[in-house]
Motif scaffolding. Sequence first.
Motif, short mmCIF file in Angstrom:
data_model
loop_
_atom_site.label_atom_id
_atom_site.label_comp_id
_atom_site.label_asym_id
_atom_site.label_seq_id
_atom_site.Cartn_x
_atom_site.Cartn_y
_atom_site.Cartn_z
N ASP A 8 0.82 -1.21 0.00
CA ASP A 8 0.00 0.00 0.00
C ASP A 8 0.86 1.26 0.00
OD1 ASP A 8 -2.25 -1.58 0.03
OD2 ASP A 8 -2.51 -1.47 2.21
N ALA A 9 1.95 1.23 0.74
CA ALA A 9 2.83 2.40 0.82
C ALA A 9 3.50 2.66 -0.52
CB ALA A 9 3.87 2.20 1.91
N LEU A 10 3.93 1.59 -1.20
CA LEU A 10 4.59 1.76 -2.50
C LEU A 10 3.62 2.34 -3.53
CD1 LEU A 10 7.16 1.39 -4.13
CD2 LEU A 10 6.42 -0.95 -4.66
N VAL A 11 2.39 1.88 -3.50
CA VAL A 11 1.38 2.41 -4.42
C VAL A 11 1.13 3.89 -4.14
CG1 VAL A 11 -1.06 2.31 -5.04
CG2 VAL A 11 0.29 0.20 -4.92
N ARG A 12 1.03 4.27 -2.88
CA ARG A 12 0.81 5.69 -2.55
C ARG A 12 1.97 6.55 -3.05
NH1 ARG A 12 -1.03 3.52 2.39
NH2 ARG A 12 0.98 4.00 3.39
N ARG A 13 3.19 6.06 -2.87
CA ARG A 13 4.34 6.82 -3.34
C ARG A 13 4.32 6.93 -4.86
NH1 ARG A 13 8.99 3.33 -1.25
NH2 ARG A 13 10.25 4.81 -2.48
N ASP A 14 3.96 5.85 -5.53
CA ASP A 14 3.87 5.86 -6.99
C ASP A 14 2.86 6.91 -7.47
OD1 ASP A 14 2.28 5.02 -9.48
OD2 ASP A 14 4.06 3.76 -9.67
N HIS A 20 2.12 6.94 -15.68
CA HIS A 20 2.38 5.67 -16.36
C HIS A 20 1.96 5.71 -17.83
CE1 HIS A 20 3.46 3.09 -12.84
NE2 HIS A 20 2.92 4.12 -12.20
N PRO A 21 2.60 4.87 -18.65
CA PRO A 21 2.31 4.87 -20.09
C PRO A 21 0.96 4.24 -20.42
CG PRO A 21 3.83 3.11 -19.56
CD PRO A 21 3.66 3.91 -18.30
N CYS A 22 0.38 4.72 -21.52
CA CYS A 22 -0.84 4.12 -22.05
C CYS A 22 -1.91 3.98 -20.96
CB CYS A 22 -0.52 2.75 -22.66
SG CYS A 22 -1.74 2.19 -23.86
N THR A 23 -2.04 5.02 -20.13
CA THR A 23 -2.90 4.94 -18.94
C THR A 23 -3.62 6.26 -18.70
OG1 THR A 23 -1.39 3.37 -17.86
CG2 THR A 23 -2.91 4.56 -16.44
N GLN A 24 -4.92 6.20 -18.49
CA GLN A 24 -5.63 7.34 -17.93
C GLN A 24 -5.47 7.21 -16.41
OE1 GLN A 24 -6.84 10.15 -16.60
NE2 GLN A 24 -7.60 10.47 -18.69
N MET A 25 -4.62 8.06 -15.83
CA MET A 25 -4.26 7.89 -14.44
C MET A 25 -5.47 7.95 -13.50
SD MET A 25 -1.09 7.09 -14.37
CE MET A 25 -0.72 7.24 -12.61
N HIS A 26 -6.53 8.62 -13.93
CA HIS A 26 -7.75 8.68 -13.13
C HIS A 26 -8.32 7.28 -12.86
CE1 HIS A 26 -12.08 9.33 -12.29
NE2 HIS A 26 -11.66 10.46 -11.71
N ASP A 27 -8.06 6.33 -13.78
CA ASP A 27 -8.55 4.97 -13.59
C ASP A 27 -8.07 4.38 -12.28
OD1 ASP A 27 -9.99 4.85 -15.92
OD2 ASP A 27 -8.61 3.52 -16.99
N THR A 30 -9.97 3.56 -9.08
CA THR A 30 -10.76 2.33 -8.90
C THR A 30 -10.01 1.08 -9.37
OG1 THR A 30 -11.82 2.74 -11.05
CG2 THR A 30 -12.99 3.49 -9.07
N VAL A 31 -9.15 1.22 -10.37
CA VAL A 31 -8.38 0.09 -10.89
C VAL A 31 -7.09 -0.02 -10.09
CG1 VAL A 31 -7.18 -0.86 -12.89
CG2 VAL A 31 -9.37 0.34 -13.19
N PRO A 32 -6.78 -1.18 -9.56
CA PRO A 32 -5.60 -1.29 -8.68
C PRO A 32 -4.29 -1.07 -9.43
CG PRO A 32 -6.50 -3.46 -9.14
CD PRO A 32 -7.49 -2.48 -9.68
N MET A 33 -3.37 -0.38 -8.78
CA MET A 33 -1.98 -0.35 -9.19
C MET A 33 -1.33 -1.58 -8.55
SD MET A 33 0.56 1.15 -10.75
CE MET A 33 -0.05 2.82 -11.05
N VAL A 34 -0.56 -2.33 -9.32
CA VAL A 34 -0.02 -3.60 -8.85
C VAL A 34 1.48 -3.45 -8.59
CG1 VAL A 34 0.21 -6.07 -9.30
CG2 VAL A 34 -1.75 -4.80 -10.24
N PRO A 35 1.91 -3.44 -7.34
CA PRO A 35 3.34 -3.31 -7.04
C PRO A 35 4.05 -4.67 -7.12
CG PRO A 35 2.07 -3.30 -5.01
CD PRO A 35 1.09 -3.46 -6.12
N ILE A 36 5.10 -4.72 -7.92
CA ILE A 36 5.83 -5.97 -8.14
C ILE A 36 7.19 -5.90 -7.46
CG2 ILE A 36 6.88 -7.46 -9.89
CD1 ILE A 36 3.82 -7.63 -9.76
N ALA A 37 7.54 -6.97 -6.75
CA ALA A 37 8.82 -7.04 -6.05
C ALA A 37 9.87 -7.81 -6.84
CB ALA A 37 8.63 -7.68 -4.68
N ARG A 38 9.44 -8.88 -7.52
CA ARG A 38 10.41 -9.70 -8.23
C ARG A 38 9.71 -10.56 -9.26
NH1 ARG A 38 10.72 -14.94 -5.93
NH2 ARG A 38 9.34 -15.18 -4.10
#
Length: 453
Positions: A8-14, A20-27, A30-38
């Motif tokens: 959750d913290a990584l998404v907030r910082r993002d 992000h590319p090819c993205t309406q950031m307003h989405d 409601t649409v989750p941002m997916v933080p990937i570690a590895r």
Amino acid sequence: MNTSPAADALVRRDLSHLWHPCTQMHDHETVPMVPIARGEGAWLIGTDGRRYLDGISSWWTNLFGHANSRIAAALAEQARTLEHVIFAGFTHEPAVALAEALVKATPPGLERVFYADNGSAAIEVALKMSFHYWLNQGHGEKTRFIALTGSYHGETLGALSVSDVALYRKTYAPLLLTPILAPSPDTYEAEPGESATEVARRRLGDLRAMLERHAHEVCAVIVEPLVQCAGGMRMYHPDYLAGLRALCDEFQVHFIADEIAVGFGRTGTLFACEKAQVTPDFMCLSKGLTGGFLPLSAVLTTSAVYEAFYAEYSAGKAFLHSHSYTGNPLACRVALETLGIFRDEPVLERNRELSAHLARRLAPLRDHPHVADVRQTGMIAAVELVADKATRRPFPAADRRGLRVYLHGLANEALLRPLGDIIYFMPPYVITTAELDHLVDTAIQGIERAVAP
């Protein structure tokens, strides 16, 4: 969706700073941002521990799995030796060895390699090089390009200029060149009873008519061989490529093959042009070139093109294009290792088995009342969702049915990122049949939810 404070913290910082590319950031309200570690093989692992089967090879780049140990070791070794050097007037072993390997691997007659940073940059190089060739030959009147309807070649201005994606052309039209658009040989647009070869023949007739009118002002015809990827995974018969090669020779225009997405085994052969046994005048490569590790692209061309630029400095014929990271040793070394995997392992043979399994699993969807088409070329497959099967009437774009499939995938350990309402599969080559089954099962479940009223 995220289930850990770290995620959750990584998404907030993002979301506080990134765009992000090819993205309406307003989405992302409601649409989750997916933080990937590895990454691990065909899987991506989230910061919160959730796993996602990468069904789209992270934008079609990954071939041999995330964090592939062989490629990672080559990268680490190169990083300890030489990370970068100016490529004007200097050279190094990884760039030379990669050029030699690419010339050996690609269709015969492609003898020269020009490096760039990404797929769009490769297209820019090919367009400029084709135009400049004709200029050097005394044909400055050749300033235009023929592209296919539904084509997509990248998002820099030159690449967009030879693309036919309505949204982009509408928005950026004042900044773009105007291409001549030839009807695509897309078999989805076949007339009743018409075969794929007949579609190819008919569309070659259309192209001939265009060249008869415009060849005097045309530098090149640019196509994505066999699969028009971002345009909806539209597919066509290899006969079109063979006929295109003949027409380009007859009318003295170049043939540019954009193999950025379809190269390196995606269509069943190492390069899609092999299916038609043709050699283009320019072949653009990127994405899988480095196995998904680093940005790199290459434009291969013929000795005849190269020689049109080879002259005394005072002649003013030198090709004018450069990138700071041209021929980057790290990227070249990684690409060389990627080609080494093709050399040392039965990649294409295994891909044929995976492709056959994927075809069998997708076949039942052909009878689905909201599926207009199931199409496949090698390791690329697509399912087209429609509101009405008989008329192929699409769902209203505002419904965003494909987004429903994407969200269902995320909730069920699968990365499926549709193109509108076209659900497609382009997985890494290390995927297992069991993992393919999971991907298809999740997609089918997502489709059922997406088409529900």
